[in-house]
Design an enzyme around this catalytic site. Structure first.
Site, PDB file in Angstrom:
ATOM      1  CD  GLU A 179      -1.623  -5.948   3.466  1.00  0.00           C
ATOM      2  OE1 GLU A 179      -1.325  -5.299   2.713  1.00  0.00           O
ATOM      3  OE2 GLU A 179      -2.783  -6.266   3.510  1.00  0.00           O
ATOM      4  N   GLY A 213       0.880  -1.081   0.529  1.00  0.00           N
ATOM      5  CA  GLY A 213      -0.421   0.022   0.153  1.00  0.00           C
ATOM      6  C   GLY A 213       1.129   1.238  -0.099  1.00  0.00           C
ATOM      7  N   GLY A 251      -5.686  -2.344  -0.748  1.00  0.00           N
ATOM      8  CA  GLY A 251      -4.351  -3.001  -1.868  1.00  0.00           C
ATOM      9  C   GLY A 251      -4.844  -4.204  -2.791  1.00  0.00           C
ATOM     10  N   GLY A 282       0.677  -0.967   6.348  1.00  0.00           N
ATOM     11  CA  GLY A 282      -0.451   0.000   6.306  1.00  0.00           C
ATOM     12  C   GLY A 282      -1.743  -0.631   7.276  1.00  0.00           C
ATOM     13  CB  ALA A 283      -4.542  -0.485   8.725  1.00  0.00           C
ATOM     14  CG  ASP A 284      -6.727  -0.259   3.476  1.00  0.00           C
ATOM     15  OD1 ASP A 284      -6.848   0.543   2.875  1.00  0.00           O
ATOM     16  OD2 ASP A 284      -7.522  -1.061   3.389  1.00  0.00           O
ATOM     17  N   GLY A 295      -6.791  -4.266   3.461  1.00  0.00           N
ATOM     18  CA  GLY A 295      -6.818  -5.403   1.754  1.00  0.00           C
ATOM     19  C   GLY A 295      -7.882  -4.430   1.137  1.00  0.00           C
ATOM     20  CB  THR A 349       0.910   4.408   4.329  1.00  0.00           C
ATOM     21  OG1 THR A 349      -0.197   4.699   4.732  1.00  0.00           O
ATOM     22  CG2 THR A 349       2.606   4.199   5.426  1.00  0.00           C
ATOM     23  CE  LYS A 404      -5.981   5.543   4.475  1.00  0.00           C
ATOM     24  NZ  LYS A 404      -4.387   4.916   4.413  1.00  0.00           N
TER      25      LYS A 404
END
Length: 232
Positions: free
Chosen positions: A103, A27, A97, A82-84, A95, A29, A121
């Protein structure tokens, strides 16, 4: 270095020491972390990494980072990803990406997982970001209906649709699967939903990462906020 994503990545980079075996996230980040790590590697840092996607694999190679696999190196010291979405208990939605399966495997093989994110986020309740769910191709409509039923059982409702690529075809993950995105809006019981999704035969993996992240660096206008997962 004013980009919040890059600031968070730089904070996580301080945790890396020579000889570490690293999980490299996917992703925008995580890409900052890989690029900054590459600078340290070119300056003499000796580490080895396991990428969580083909995209990260290519980027890490371009940055000169030595790579391995979980077959060769099944236990990792640290994964940075990273994280959404991230809540105060360090439960995540990941997810966006399309790399959630790799992951989660890499994070689970790591002694420690650190999340890097910008302040947008951080949420009180997971679910505004569509929940990615990786599924096998066979019986895809039956699986979609089972996902809807699992959501309803814990108070979630909303559209569950196949993710499409840029040319109008169903997106295919690095592992050859399809992805549903569940637009639940709000997930009042992430643990309960995770258990129900795990029980759906056609579901390979879902984007709820619970009990995996140990800490997070969240970059905002006030600087870096460090979050630590509460003790059970």
């Amino acid at each position: 270095m004013n980009d919040p994503k890059r600031l968070a990545a730089a904070a996580a980079l301080e945790l890396v020491v020579p000889g570490m075996k690293l999980g490299l996230g996917t992703g925008s980040t995580a890409a900052h972390f890989v690029e900054l790590l590459g600078e340290r590697v070119r300056a003499g840092l000796n580490v080895i990494g396991v990428p969580t996607s083909e995209a990260t694999h290519r980027l890490a190679q371009e940055c000169g980072i030595s790579l391995t696999t979980l077959e060769e190196t099944p236990e990792l010291d640290l994964t940075v990803d990273g994280a959404d979405e991230i809540d105060s208990a360090l439960r995540l939605i990941k997810g966006g990406g399309a790399a959630l399966l790799r992951e989660k495997i890499v994070a689970s093989a790591s002694r420690r997982m650190v999340v890097i994110a910008d302040g947008s986020k951080k949420v009180q309740t997971l679910g505004a970001f569509r929940l990615p769910i990786e599924v096998v191709r066979f019986g895809v409509e039956a699986t979609r209906r089972a996902i809807i039923a699992a959501g309803a059982a814990v108070g979630c409702s909303g559209d569950v649709s196949l993710r499409m690529d840029g040319v109008g075809h169903a997106l295919v993950t690095d592992e050859g699967h399809l992805l549903f995105d569940a637009s639940f809006g709000r997930i009042p019981d992430p643990e309960g939903l995770a258990l129900l999704l795990n029980a759906v035969p056609g579901v390979v993996e879902h984007g709820l990462f619970i009990g995996l992240a140990d800490e997070a660096f969240v970059a905002g206008e006030g600087g870096i906020e460090r979050l630590v997962r509460p003790a059970n």
